[in-house]
Design an enzyme around this catalytic site. Sequence first.
Site, PDB file in Angstrom:
ATOM      1  N   ARG A   1       0.822  -1.216   0.000  1.00  0.00           N
ATOM      2  CA  ARG A   1       0.000   0.000   0.000  1.00  0.00           C
ATOM      3  C   ARG A   1       0.857   1.268   0.000  1.00  0.00           C
ATOM      4  O   ARG A   1       1.968   1.275   0.516  1.00  0.00           O
ATOM      5  CB  ARG A   1      -0.948  -0.033   1.215  1.00  0.00           C
TER       6      ARG A   1
ATOM      7  N   SER B   1      -8.680  11.654   2.629  1.00  0.00           N
ATOM      8  CA  SER B   1      -8.143  10.596   3.486  1.00  0.00           C
ATOM      9  C   SER B   1      -7.989  11.092   4.917  1.00  0.00           C
ATOM     10  O   SER B   1      -7.200  11.996   5.192  1.00  0.00           O
ATOM     11  CB  SER B   1      -6.790  10.125   2.956  1.00  0.00           C
TER      12      SER B   1
ATOM     13  N   ASP C   1     -15.335   2.446   3.537  1.00  0.00           N
ATOM     14  CA  ASP C   1     -15.105   1.023   3.841  1.00  0.00           C
ATOM     15  C   ASP C   1     -16.345   0.161   3.592  1.00  0.00           C
ATOM     16  O   ASP C   1     -16.289  -1.061   3.753  1.00  0.00           O
ATOM     17  CB  ASP C   1     -14.669   0.863   5.304  1.00  0.00           C
TER      18      ASP C   1
ATOM     19  N   LYS D   1      -6.867   0.066  -0.824  1.00  0.00           N
ATOM     20  CA  LYS D   1      -7.182  -0.383   0.542  1.00  0.00           C
ATOM     21  C   LYS D   1      -6.441  -1.695   0.807  1.00  0.00           C
ATOM     22  O   LYS D   1      -5.480  -2.010   0.131  1.00  0.00           O
ATOM     23  CB  LYS D   1      -8.697  -0.535   0.700  1.00  0.00           C
TER      24      LYS D   1
HETATM   25  C1  S3P Z   1      -9.511   5.304   8.491  1.00  0.00           C
HETATM   26  C2  S3P Z   1      -9.656   6.032   7.353  1.00  0.00           C
HETATM   27  C3  S3P Z   1     -10.018   5.447   6.043  1.00  0.00           C
HETATM   28  C4  S3P Z   1     -10.561   4.031   6.174  1.00  0.00           C
HETATM   29  C5  S3P Z   1      -9.791   3.203   7.151  1.00  0.00           C
HETATM   30  C6  S3P Z   1      -9.768   3.847   8.527  1.00  0.00           C
HETATM   31  C7  S3P Z   1      -9.109   5.993   9.730  1.00  0.00           C
HETATM   32  O1  S3P Z   1      -8.869   5.428   5.238  1.00  0.00           O
HETATM   33  O2  S3P Z   1     -10.576   3.384   4.907  1.00  0.00           O
HETATM   34  O3  S3P Z   1     -10.354   1.905   7.268  1.00  0.00           O
HETATM   35  O4  S3P Z   1      -9.252   5.416  10.822  1.00  0.00           O
HETATM   36  O5  S3P Z   1      -8.641   7.134   9.635  1.00  0.00           O
HETATM   37  P1  S3P Z   1      -8.452   6.757   4.397  1.00  0.00           P
HETATM   38  O6  S3P Z   1      -8.529   7.864   5.340  1.00  0.00           O
HETATM   39  O7  S3P Z   1      -7.075   6.577   3.890  1.00  0.00           O
HETATM   40  O8  S3P Z   1      -9.473   6.815   3.299  1.00  0.00           O
END
Ligand code: S3P
Length: 443
Positions: free
Chosen positions: A129, A174, A326, A353
């Site tokens: 990733r 994000s 998600d 992801k």
């Molecule tokens: C999360 C943010 C999301 C999500 C992940 C948990 C977090 O990712 O997909 O499961 O706890 O900040 P991104 O912020 O990179 O989209």
Amino acid sequence: MSHSAEALPMSSRRSGPLSGEARIPGDKSISHRALILGALTVGETHITGLLEGEDVLDTAKAMRAFGAKVERVGEGEWRVNGVGVGGFTEPEGVIDCGNSGTGVRLIMGAMATTPITATFTGDASLSKRPMARITDPLQLFGCEVTSREGGRLPVTIKGAVDAAPVTYRTPVASAQIKSAVLLAGLNAPGQTVVIEAEPTRDHTERMLTGFGAQIVTEVTDEGHVITLTGRPELKPQPIAVPRDPSSAAFPVAAALIVPGSEIRVPGVSRNPTRDGLFITLLEMGADIRFENEREEGGEPVADLVVRHGPLKGVEVPAERAASMIDEFPILSVIACFAEGLTVMNGVAELRVKESDRIDAMAVGLRANGARVDETRDSMTVHGMGGLKGGATATSHLDHRIAMSFLIAGLASEQPISVDDGSPIATSFPDFLPLMKGLGGDLG
Ligand code: S3P
């Protein structure tokens, strides 16, 4: 801790009506943040309802490696005695974040402005990733970064000695990027600013406010502008972690697609930055009632009552993607049981992801008889009011892919298998007993 190296095949079969109460584990995002902020606070942070999945346990281990005292005192009940902002000590070994993108990215941010060196690694999924999206803004604070080709793990960060505050516009929606920058900004003097075009989950901001930091979010023409004043003295707070809406999505989906079902799902977070799936399901005509809406641990929560009924396809606007990022794998399953097209727009982030979730779902659903189209940033499911089933899907070390196909099999004509259900332990260790308790035929 990475989950078992051995693949754990699982399958599910058409089930009778589901009923009963689904007690969902604690929110994964909030659990990571509770441990990390607790570790950055002098004094004792008492946490209840912590998710004890592998991802979060890896973060607990990492916080110990950086010098915090982290103890489990009961089921979901933890005590963290932190070292204060800038107080992390240099870990002796490599920090292994297992399968967890949230864990590794937030911890990198939390240590990047402290003059220590740490090396981060993870499992085969996490090692693929992108990490440059985190290390690029962290380098603006003055830390030094080495990584594998393309910014991949393992990554070594030599924390900044005299960190400078940063203003950063996130290139993609994000919360992990936003949170990494804010956590780094804690140990930089002056104001660190994050600008995001689309709002993402705001648990870091809420929790920092709870711990006494000065952090302000303004809604402007550019989007959400979040300003944190650095070097706060964080004060320990009791944290009651609400139940995870992203995990709740699986039994909710099962109740919607298995004829005759009615289940109750108590105390699920309804934070507006996480609420996109429920909004979409209501648009599809889902029978979901929200009862006892209240606030718990600084987050809005409600009890859900979910009943099976007819569903119709909808178009999900790109602006909603961040608030349900998600939940697209399980939405693509629900969409197969609806009538008509469900179009999911603005979902390119799904490709980076735990797996390429557009591809993983499209391939697995097609093998089970669905018609699915994909572009780089969209997915379209041709809902036919049901699914044939009969095939094995590949989970690609991705908990949400594994759970999505197991839920699909509860209502498909023939059973559905997944090659490896072991990743489910990263976020929802009690998934199988919970679903069986509702009457699901799976294992
Ligand atoms: C999360 C943010 C999301 C999500 C992940 C948990 C977090 O990712 O997909 O499961 O706890 O900040 P991104 O912020 O990179 O989209």
